[in-house]
Design an enzyme around this catalytic site. Sequence first.
Site, PDB file in Angstrom:
ATOM      1  N   SER A 576       0.840  -1.196   0.000  1.00  0.00           N
ATOM      2  CA  SER A 576       0.000   0.000   0.000  1.00  0.00           C
ATOM      3  C   SER A 576       0.869   1.238   0.000  1.00  0.00           C
ATOM      4  O   SER A 576       2.001   1.234   0.516  1.00  0.00           O
ATOM      5  CB  SER A 576      -0.911   0.016   1.230  1.00  0.00           C
ATOM      6  OG  SER A 576      -1.568   1.258   1.375  1.00  0.00           O
ATOM      7  N   TYR A 589      -2.539  -0.311  10.526  1.00  0.00           N
ATOM      8  CA  TYR A 589      -2.494  -0.663   9.100  1.00  0.00           C
ATOM      9  C   TYR A 589      -1.195  -0.187   8.461  1.00  0.00           C
ATOM     10  O   TYR A 589      -0.501  -0.940   7.769  1.00  0.00           O
ATOM     11  CB  TYR A 589      -3.701  -0.048   8.395  1.00  0.00           C
ATOM     12  CG  TYR A 589      -3.767  -0.314   6.914  1.00  0.00           C
ATOM     13  CD1 TYR A 589      -4.153  -1.556   6.423  1.00  0.00           C
ATOM     14  CD2 TYR A 589      -3.451   0.689   6.001  1.00  0.00           C
ATOM     15  CE1 TYR A 589      -4.218  -1.802   5.058  1.00  0.00           C
ATOM     16  CE2 TYR A 589      -3.505   0.460   4.631  1.00  0.00           C
ATOM     17  CZ  TYR A 589      -3.887  -0.797   4.166  1.00  0.00           C
ATOM     18  OH  TYR A 589      -3.947  -1.040   2.808  1.00  0.00           O
TER      19      TYR A 589
END
Length: 699
Positions: A576, A589
Amino acid sequence: MPIESRGARLENLWDDARAAGMSEPERLLYRSNLLGSDKRVTNYGGGNTSAKVMEKDPLGGASVEVLWVKGSGGDVGTIKMDGFSTLYMEKLEALKGLYRGVEHEDEMVGYLPHCTFNLNARAASIDTPLHAFVPRKHVDHMHPDAIIAIAASKNSRELTKQIFGDDIGWLPWKRPGFELGLWLGKFCKENPDARGCVLESHGLFTWGDTAKESYETTIEIINKAIAWFEDAGKGAAFGGARVQPLAAEQRRAVARKLMPIIRGAISAEERKLGHFDDSAAVLEFVCSNELEPLAALGTSCPDHFLRTKIRPLVIDFDPANPDVDKTIAGLPQALADYRAGYAAYYERCKHSDSPAMRDPNAVVYLIPGVGMITFAKDKATARISGEFYVNAINVMRGASSVSTYVGLPEQEAFDIEYWLLEEAKLQRMPKPKMLAGKIALVTGGAGGIGKATAHRLVQEGACVVLADIDDGALETARGELAARYGADVVRAIHLNVTSESDVQTGFASSLVEFGGLDILVSNAGLASSAPIEDTTLDLWNRNIDILTTGYFLVSREAFRIFRQQKIGGNVVFVASKNGLAASPGASAYCTAKAAEIHLARCLALEGASAGIRVNVVNPDAVLRGSKIWTGEWKERRAAAYKMDVDDLEAHYRERSMLKLSVYPEDIAEAIYFLASDMSAKSTGNIINVDAGNAQSFTR
């Protein structure tokens, strides 16, 4: 007789009501599909059918007789109307005046296009003269195991006479082509009451004045052969059992250990796909006393050995003392001996104009007590090659139960395998796709990015194992891929990437399905959003478990397989933008994604010496089709940016430098690039697919 035929007869499936409104070509198609629907009648791609039909000549308007015959490379079970060649019968008959003898037979194939009716682009097959010169309107040529068992017996002529009398004739072995067509036409004229003919070591021809008569004759003759074998078979099949088969799970365990090692050893020039078969027919053969001598004789029917090579490789394995490590230790020598034997066969039989020797590795591998493994350039061919060898097993069972099984003479086998016409067909085949022969496993395969990636990889020739924890979505994704690309190229496994045992079991299962692994796309994911003071330990651990530990577990298993195969490997992490650029309210995250990226760097260092590449794709804001954007995550990200949920996609698009939305297909394209040889000199790299985000620039 064939094990699957015991106690069974072919059913007459002809439906008069359905056939009544059909044209003659349509009835030919109907008959063909009926015959090809049962593998006891003919194997995939084997046999052909024809009808002689009166048609209006598109030039002069006169009524002319036209041969409709299955075209080259088709399959009678799945053929459509465009799968038939159409040729003027008058021109086909005229070819007899051009024929210069058997030594010039191949040149007759070049004349067939000149006989084409109505500009039909479907190429005519080598068997066209056999259909043309039988003086009956409808002709079937099938490869039933029960008939080939007769045709491959030492006294096949006598057996044919004994079983069928004058109803079915017999012709000695002759390679398919113009000369055999002349032989068959001559037989028909000399035996006007015969309803068919057995071709030695080849198959069955039957005919009739109507499509229904031809179909029913074919079914009747095969059923008569099946019934005769039931009464005439002697003693235990293949000399009885020498060993007992292992239990089903043990058989699969042995196969999954052997398949990647064999695959790696035979894939130096071209990657191979595997297929495992431990059906009753296979087990009966591989556990028998006569396994080695019968396997050494090779197959008889040309259709069989073109797909299986002339003979298989019997693996040294004792199911009574199942020492797989010992078998693995002996594999390099066994494979080398097979290749040397094949090269010697080529040298003994080659002609001055023979094509260069092709891949000398075995296609079929027989393992006592375990089953059969087949390898080929794609999964469908590997599966079909296995089906053909099961046909060969059935033939050997039948022939050896009533007579002595006889394989095709070595020189005859070579002359078909290295037939210049066959070589020309191979040279006309399209260039393999970029990922042909490759096997990919995609975690999170039921989600938007995972499914888009699977589509992209399959489009380029790969076989894909979809792995996901969501069984419903997983089956939907598998069904979509199977419907679009065929069931052979996709498998689905339930996989929880945080479970060590689940990962090991799932990877082992995929090994039996395809034989190995080339590409791991580690894409399983979740998303969470919470301020640090509201981030629970459970939420923190869930992110680390899935996005870091999960990626470690699947990578470790992939590395183990890659090192067994010794042909390199490819890992692509889907990380990501948040792994490089922090975001507010997503510490768990972002931290897990950063750890994931650094794990990829570590693995790139470890894998390079073994040809294992590890790279990363960093998406950003892929909302469409992504499961992580359903539920709380979407709401929390909107809250973090103090906006409505409906404004979130526009926000991400507008904050990008290129002002573009990012879709699953965009991520899949980057994954494909890193998984393919287009990036063969890249490892440890990161590709951002985020429409431009300065914070996440890698340099």
